[in-house]
Design a protein around this motif. Structure first.
Motif, PDB file in Angstrom:
ATOM      1  N   ALA A   1     -10.132  -1.332   2.024  1.00 40.82           N
ATOM      2  CA  ALA A   1      -9.232  -1.916   1.024  1.00 40.82           C
ATOM      3  C   ALA A   1      -7.937  -2.387   1.679  1.00 40.82           C
ATOM      4  CB  ALA A   1      -8.942  -0.906  -0.082  1.00 40.82           C
ATOM      5  N   CYS A   2      -7.447  -1.637   2.655  1.00 43.96           N
ATOM      6  CA  CYS A   2      -6.244  -2.078   3.367  1.00 43.96           C
ATOM      7  C   CYS A   2      -6.521  -3.314   4.214  1.00 43.96           C
ATOM      8  CB  CYS A   2      -5.677  -0.939   4.223  1.00 43.96           C
ATOM      9  SG  CYS A   2      -4.711   0.236   3.261  1.00 43.96           S
TER      10      CYS A   2
ATOM     11  N   TYR B   1       0.850  -1.181   0.000  1.00 44.67           N
ATOM     12  CA  TYR B   1       0.000   0.000   0.000  1.00 44.67           C
ATOM     13  C   TYR B   1       0.889   1.235   0.000  1.00 44.67           C
ATOM     14  CZ  TYR B   1       0.869   0.146   5.058  1.00 44.67           C
ATOM     15  OH  TYR B   1       1.462   0.183   6.292  1.00 44.67           O
TER      16      TYR B   1
ATOM     17  N   ASP C   1     -10.913   3.287   1.713  1.00 47.77           N
ATOM     18  CA  ASP C   1      -9.467   3.059   1.716  1.00 47.77           C
ATOM     19  C   ASP C   1      -9.071   2.116   2.854  1.00 47.77           C
ATOM     20  OD1 ASP C   1      -9.005   4.919  -0.419  1.00 47.77           O
ATOM     21  OD2 ASP C   1      -9.176   6.550   1.045  1.00 47.77           O
TER      22      ASP C   1
ATOM     23  N   GLU D   1      -8.715  -5.601   3.502  1.00 43.78           N
ATOM     24  CA  GLU D   1      -8.775  -6.689   2.512  1.00 43.78           C
ATOM     25  C   GLU D   1      -7.368  -7.089   2.042  1.00 43.78           C
ATOM     26  OE1 GLU D   1     -11.152  -8.647   1.195  1.00 43.78           O
ATOM     27  OE2 GLU D   1     -12.652  -7.787   2.521  1.00 43.78           O
TER      28      GLU D   1
ATOM     29  N   VAL E   1      -2.981  -1.130  -2.780  1.00 44.71           N
ATOM     30  CA  VAL E   1      -3.910  -0.104  -2.325  1.00 44.71           C
ATOM     31  C   VAL E   1      -3.182   1.231  -2.432  1.00 44.71           C
ATOM     32  CG1 VAL E   1      -5.279   0.787  -0.409  1.00 44.71           C
ATOM     33  CG2 VAL E   1      -5.110  -1.693  -0.783  1.00 44.71           C
TER      34      VAL E   1
END
Length: 149
Positions: free
Chosen positions: A136-137, A93, A133, A139, A123
């Protein structure tokens, strides 16, 4: 037990929020028998990478590139890990105020040289992280960790 190594440079509250979301995903109770180790990029070593089964990287974008701390990490581990870690799964990320293109390009270039295999889409976050966001992190952490089960 497989080990996920999280290597991060976390100099800001925004980066801290992303790291915490990644850690929460990687350590969710549904993922069993995966040890999660985290190291600041300036203290992570080749031994840490060699002992891990996968890596998750986190960095801010500074002056158009990954942080100097993450670059230092790569400089320290590149040759000692080059042959031993080919095919290793990884994810990453990146957080930036605006443009993170150079940071993404640098990470992709170095991990390609190492022969690592991207296990999840990166990400990319610009500005203050929102709920999507952080999800998503989460995940990202869960996906890379689950892939080691």
């Amino acid at each position: 037990m497989p080990t996920l190594l999280i290597v991060h440079h976390t100099p800001s509250p925004n980066c801290q929020a992303l790291l915490e979301a990644v850690l929460a995903g990687a350590t969710t109770p549904e993922i069993e028998n995966v040890r999660v180790e985290r190291r600041a990029a300036l203290s992570a070593t080749a031994s840490d990478v060699l002992a891990a089964d996968g890596c998750l990287l986190g960095t801010p974008a500074n002056l158009g590139y990954m942080s100097g701390a993450l670059k230092h990490f790569f400089d320290q581990v590149y040759y000692p890990c080059l042959d031993e870690t080919r095919g290793r799964p990884f994810g990453y990320y990146v957080h930036g105020g605006s443009d993170v293109t150079g940071a993404v390009r640098g990470i992709e270039s170095i991990t390609t040289g190492l022969g690592w295999r991207r296990a999840a889409e990166p990400v990319i976050v610009t500005g203050e992280p929102g709920k999507a966001d952080l999800e998503a992190c989460w995940e990202l952490g869960a996906t890379v960790a689950a892939g080691l089960m």
